[in-house]
Enzyme design. Structure first.
Site, short mmCIF file in Angstrom:
data_model
loop_
_atom_site.label_atom_id
_atom_site.label_comp_id
_atom_site.label_asym_id
_atom_site.label_seq_id
_atom_site.Cartn_x
_atom_site.Cartn_y
_atom_site.Cartn_z
N GLU A 187 83.59 1.14 63.97
CA GLU A 187 83.03 0.43 65.10
C GLU A 187 81.54 0.17 64.91
OE1 GLU A 187 86.08 1.61 68.66
OE2 GLU A 187 84.44 2.99 68.31
N CYS A 231 80.65 18.31 65.04
CA CYS A 231 79.82 18.63 66.19
C CYS A 231 80.72 18.65 67.43
CB CYS A 231 78.69 17.63 66.33
SG CYS A 231 77.69 17.55 64.82
N CYS A 245 84.07 11.50 60.18
CA CYS A 245 82.90 12.33 59.79
C CYS A 245 83.41 13.67 59.30
CB CYS A 245 82.00 12.52 61.02
SG CYS A 245 80.43 13.32 60.63
N SER A 267 69.84 8.27 61.70
CA SER A 267 70.03 9.50 62.47
C SER A 267 70.87 10.48 61.66
CB SER A 267 70.75 9.17 63.79
OG SER A 267 71.09 10.36 64.47
N SER A 271 69.49 14.82 65.11
CA SER A 271 70.36 15.31 66.19
C SER A 271 70.04 16.79 66.37
CB SER A 271 71.82 15.14 65.80
OG SER A 271 72.11 13.78 65.71
N PHE A 272 69.14 17.08 67.28
CA PHE A 272 68.64 18.45 67.39
C PHE A 272 69.52 19.29 68.32
CE2 PHE A 272 65.20 21.66 68.02
CZ PHE A 272 65.04 21.94 66.67
N CYS A 319 80.93 15.67 70.03
CA CYS A 319 80.99 14.30 69.51
C CYS A 319 82.43 13.85 69.28
CB CYS A 319 80.19 14.23 68.20
SG CYS A 319 80.35 12.65 67.35
N ASN A 379 77.64 11.68 76.92
CA ASN A 379 78.65 10.65 77.18
C ASN A 379 80.02 11.29 77.10
OD1 ASN A 379 76.97 8.31 77.49
ND2 ASN A 379 76.48 8.57 75.32
N CYS A 404 73.94 -0.76 66.38
CA CYS A 404 74.28 0.61 65.98
C CYS A 404 75.42 0.52 64.98
CB CYS A 404 74.69 1.37 67.25
SG CYS A 404 75.25 3.03 66.93
N CYS A 435 76.78 6.32 72.65
CA CYS A 435 76.54 7.27 71.57
C CYS A 435 77.61 8.33 71.49
CB CYS A 435 75.23 8.00 71.84
SG CYS A 435 73.91 7.41 70.87
N1 SAH Z 1 75.96 11.63 62.29
C1 SAH Z 1 74.68 11.21 62.69
C2 SAH Z 1 74.64 9.85 63.34
C3 SAH Z 1 75.73 9.48 64.30
S1 SAH Z 1 75.72 10.26 65.86
C4 SAH Z 1 74.05 12.23 63.60
O1 SAH Z 1 74.74 13.15 64.02
O2 SAH Z 1 72.86 12.15 63.84
C5 SAH Z 1 74.43 9.43 66.79
C6 SAH Z 1 73.85 10.30 67.91
O3 SAH Z 1 74.76 10.42 69.01
C7 SAH Z 1 73.54 11.70 67.47
O4 SAH Z 1 72.31 12.15 67.98
C8 SAH Z 1 74.66 12.48 68.11
O5 SAH Z 1 74.33 13.82 68.22
C9 SAH Z 1 74.80 11.77 69.43
N2 SAH Z 1 76.06 12.03 70.11
C10 SAH Z 1 77.25 12.33 69.56
N3 SAH Z 1 78.20 12.47 70.54
C11 SAH Z 1 77.57 12.27 71.71
C12 SAH Z 1 78.02 12.24 73.06
N4 SAH Z 1 79.29 12.43 73.37
N5 SAH Z 1 77.11 11.99 74.03
C13 SAH Z 1 75.81 11.72 73.70
N6 SAH Z 1 75.35 11.72 72.45
C14 SAH Z 1 76.21 11.99 71.46
FE1 SF4 Z 2 79.32 13.57 62.66
FE2 SF4 Z 2 76.99 12.92 63.87
FE3 SF4 Z 2 79.25 13.22 65.30
FE4 SF4 Z 2 78.06 15.34 64.22
S1 SF4 Z 2 77.20 13.99 65.82
S2 SF4 Z 2 80.27 14.91 64.18
S3 SF4 Z 2 77.29 14.51 62.30
S4 SF4 Z 2 78.88 11.67 63.75
#
Ligand code: SAH
Ligand code: SF4
Length: 400
Positions: A124, A148, A144, A235, A257-258, A151, A334, A137, A377
């Protein structure tokens, strides 16, 4: 137990038996795709196709411009090339982008594209229009490898890395859809619809380093799409050894992604923290602005109710990043179906932002966009994967 409204077989057929694309090598009768070739690769390919070596630099300049500056999709349109040469190109090459399977437009103007790539996989891409910019984006992997816990993409296994062409192709497709390519003979329009690119879609870009780098170098190339490196943000969840390489080999903006301020909590949210913990990550980040000649790093922080949103968290966060030129993006979580977390309350997010702001950091709270089409996101996940899940659920409910 209620039976599904449609017989299971019908559902599986409708949603799962999508037409499959042929492997890339078979496309166009073994012709090579120009999209995704770096300058060096394209020059070599042109020579291999019969371009005299002496002319190859000039030819590269011309073809490169047609493909990446004008967005040409057809060799016949390359009017400054002799007819014979156009015919030669057409026998050896194709200009092939991923296929748009569906496009959804949100009430707020956000567009989500579901793309099908070689092998029948899906990724996507999301376009977010704002008042004075438009952010695209893009995805770097199908699924992946990381997991996380907040996510949605993380619940889908890695299928494969995207190729250079598939990554650049996302930018090119969006420009097609927005009708953004310059038109020969028309005055140059400096307003950019896709003015920013963020590698925040599906996948961990630093685990597909070479392809992401080559794709971004193409996007930045001055004789092509020509987006400034300051308008590209990568990111990462924190793949420490690759961060310095991103600084020197790509030089784009960096977002991290902290999400957690102690190793215990970050281990559960962003499990790569078990490999490279907060200290290792911050040590590397201190060098990034100098190495990449960029101004500041964005710290992304997803606000999860009762998990990482306390006053103590906010205070620890500003203490940890002290000395790093930074901006902190607070992202209200989200939600997705079955997610194990809830979004923090707006007052909590405001209080958190206040502490961060008082410590001298810009702390915008990111407004979730495209929520009605699951485009926000961390919600990206391929439709077939979702459909497969729901078909399984239905089967379980029906006791099959
Ligand atoms: N893998 C990379 C880039 C893709 S994720 C990364 O982790 O940085 C892009 C951003 O969306 C990251 O900061 C991730 O932590 C955040 N993200 C993932 N799931 C989310 C959610 N459900 N709500 C808000 N942010 C989220
Ligand atoms: Fe992968 Fe980024 Fe999602 Fe973590 S936040 S599972 S690194 S896409």
């Amino acid at each position: 137990m209620t039976a599904p409204a449609l017989p299971l077989a019908a559902i599986t057929q409708d949603v799962l038996t999508l037409p499959r694309r042929l492997p890339e090598s078979v496309l166009g009768g073994g012709k090579r795709n120009l999209i995704g070739m770096t300058r060096e690769q394209m020059q070599t390919a042109l020579v291999e196709a019969g371009t005299p070596l002496k002319q190859s630099k000039m030819r590269l300049g011309q073809v490169w411009q047609w493909v990446y500056h004008w967005g040409a999709r057809d060799f016949a349109a390359m009017t400054n090339l002799a007819k014979d040469y156009r015919a030669l190109l057409a026998t050896h090459f194709v200009i092939d982008l991923p296929e748009i399977v569906t496009k959804q437009v949100s009430a707020d103007g956000t567009r989500k594209y579901l793309l099908r790539i070689a092998g029948g996989h899906e990724v996507e891409t999301v376009y977010i229009p704002e008042e004075n910019r438009g952010t695209l984006c893009i995805s770097s992997q199908v699924g992946c490898t990381l997991t996380c816990s907040f996510c949605h993409t993380g619940t889908q296994k890695l299928v494969r890395n995207l190729t250079v062409g598939e990554i650049v192709g996302q930018v090119m497709l969006a420009r097609d859809d927005l009708d953004e390519w310059p038109k020969p003979g028309e005055p140059k329009d400096e307003t950019r619809l896709v003015s920013n690119v963020v590698l925040m879609g599906m996948g961990e870009p630093l685990y597909n380093f070479d392809n992401v780098r080559d794709a971004m170098l193409i996007v930045m190339d001055h004789e092509g799409i020509s987006l400034s490196r300051r308008r590209i943000t990568l990111s990462t969840s924190g793949v420490v050894p690759e961060i310095a390489r991103a600084a020197t080999e790509i030089g784009c903006q960096l977002a991290i992604s902290f999400h957690g301020t102690t190793d215990a909590i970050r281990d559960t949210l962003v499990p790569i923290n078990k490999r490279w913990n907060i200290k290792a990550l911050l040590d590397t980040l201190r060098d990034y602005p100098r190495l990449s000649n960029s101004e500041r790093i964005t710290f992304e922080y997803v606000m999860l109710k009762g998990v990482n949103d306390s006053e103590a968290d906010a205070k620890r966060l500003v203490k940890l990043i002290a000395g790093i030129p930074a901006k902190i993006n607070l992202i209200p979580f989200n939600e997705w179906p079955g997610a194990p977390y809830e979004r923090s309350d707006p007052e909590r997010i405001r209080a958190f932002a206040h502490i961060v702001h008082n410590a001298g950091y810009a702390s915008p709270v990111r407004t979730p966009r495209g929520e009605d089409i699951m485009a926000a996101c961390g919600q990206l996940k391929s439709a077939t994967e979702r459909a497969r899940k729901s078909a399984k659920l239905i089967a379980a409910e029906a006791g099959l």
